[in-house]
Write a protein that holds these residues in place. Sequence first.
Motif, PDB file in Angstrom:
ATOM      1  N   THR A  12       1.968   7.047  -6.311  1.00 51.87           N
ATOM      2  CA  THR A  12       0.506   7.882  -6.339  1.00 51.87           C
ATOM      3  C   THR A  12       1.582   9.308  -6.674  1.00 51.87           C
ATOM      4  O   THR A  12       0.655   9.857  -7.433  1.00 51.87           O
ATOM      5  N   GLY A  13       2.684   9.591  -5.583  1.00 55.00           N
ATOM      6  CA  GLY A  13       2.866  10.538  -5.428  1.00 55.00           C
ATOM      7  C   GLY A  13       3.926  11.086  -6.591  1.00 55.00           C
ATOM      8  O   GLY A  13       4.048  12.394  -7.480  1.00 55.00           O
TER       9      GLY A  13
ATOM     10  N   ALA B  94       0.796  -1.434   0.108  1.00 56.63           N
ATOM     11  CA  ALA B  94       0.120  -0.195   0.495  1.00 56.63           C
ATOM     12  C   ALA B  94       1.178   1.240  -0.265  1.00 56.63           C
ATOM     13  O   ALA B  94       0.176   2.049  -0.566  1.00 56.63           O
ATOM     14  N   ILE B  95       1.906   0.955   0.868  1.00 57.17           N
ATOM     15  CA  ILE B  95       2.861   2.216   0.774  1.00 57.17           C
ATOM     16  C   ILE B  95       3.183   2.482  -0.278  1.00 57.17           C
ATOM     17  O   ILE B  95       3.894   3.731  -0.690  1.00 57.17           O
TER      18      ILE B  95
ATOM     19  N   ALA C  84       2.048   1.735  -3.595  1.00 52.97           N
ATOM     20  CA  ALA C  84       1.305   2.245  -4.338  1.00 52.97           C
ATOM     21  C   ALA C  84       1.024   3.827  -4.552  1.00 52.97           C
ATOM     22  O   ALA C  84       1.014   4.592  -4.848  1.00 52.97           O
ATOM     23  N   GLU C  85       1.378   3.718  -2.801  1.00 54.31           N
ATOM     24  CA  GLU C  85       1.408   6.002  -2.518  1.00 54.31           C
ATOM     25  C   GLU C  85       2.435   6.664  -3.089  1.00 54.31           C
ATOM     26  O   GLU C  85       1.846   7.937  -3.170  1.00 54.31           O
TER      27      GLU C  85
END
Length: 418
Positions: A48-49, A41-42, A44-45
């Motif tokens: 995105t950033g 999940a990290i 993926a974040e």
Amino acid sequence: AAAGEATVARFPLRVPIPGGGALALHFTEPPTPGTEGLAQAIAAEVATGVEAARQRTLDLMTVYSVDQSIRAERNMRRLLARVTRNMAERVHAGGQAAYLRDQDGLLRLEYAEDWTGERGGQGLLAPAFVERVAEAGTPLVAGDGEAAEVFPGATSALGFPMRDEQGLVGVLVLGDERPGAFEDARLPLLALLAAQAALGVRNARAYLYSEELAISDERARIAREIHDGVAQSLAFAALKLDVVARQLPSDPEKAEAEVRAATVLLREQIKEVRRSIFALRPIDLERYGLLETVRRYVEDFGEQNNVRTTLTVTGDIHLAPGDEAVVFRILQESLNNVAKHARAREVTVSLHGGHRVTLRVQDDGAGFDPGQVSGRVSSAGGLGLMQMRERVESRGGKYRVLSEPGHGTLVEAELPQA
């Protein structure tokens, strides 16, 4: 670890980041499935950033590119081509078109390009979708069949009004053959670019209007010079020949002298007319570029006026199109003044590119007192010294004239590099 303590075991975990790269993590205990899920999940974040930062960078680069186009370009067609291509590239559109409002308030096609190449049809009235965008005053997505009215074969189209404080300037349209091509388009960015394009169109039109005023002013001055100079001299020559006709029977020798005087006068006026024609002939800076245009003009000037000319070019010269036109105009006016007033045998022209671009035009002619003739105008009704100075200084440059009677003239103009 402190002395005597056992080294802590580390359990590595590598998690790919979507789009490229990976997170490299180390744990003191084997990671559990929950820990691995959290790491993914990290990742993926982070992806995105990174993508958001990349998009913002691309947005800024596009805005900068459009801004540079608006600042440097005064040709309307090239301006619209640059702006719309930047917009199309940003959203991977296959076609772009620009419609501008004319003096009658009608929207007409000014520029269009699609996957088949640049299209003709300039001046055609806008289709219904373009009119709908103009009336709405906001970006719109084309409905069924509307895209094909703008770009034959297109299934998607996106329109943006170009507006400024004075109202609607025109409409920009992006098109593509793919259905739903603009569902995720960055509308705020594209709307900003359309607003920038409106400013560019206003500037280009103002420049065109100022050029038309300058041409009108030039024509008026040419008419005055012809009326006050060439026309009066030709009328005087005609009177002399009338006198000759009456003197021939009674005083042939005096009649012959009058014919010679009239011949000298006519030859001087023929030279003056040729100087005017040479000064007024069209110069194609866009086709040949500044350096080749200067070379041709200096060479032709020497041949036309029986003056020895020398041209020297040094350094790298990179000027904005508008500044190139100013440099050439100063050269043209300076040489016109040489032909009209200097009675020179030799003219030296130099162009040097350094921190600034410097033009020098020096002759070995009669010279003059600049303080006495600051409003002096060239043959063919050109710009006076004061107008040339104002034109250079308005573009951040410097202009000076050094001359004195009997010692020739040096004209020097400097403009900043692009």
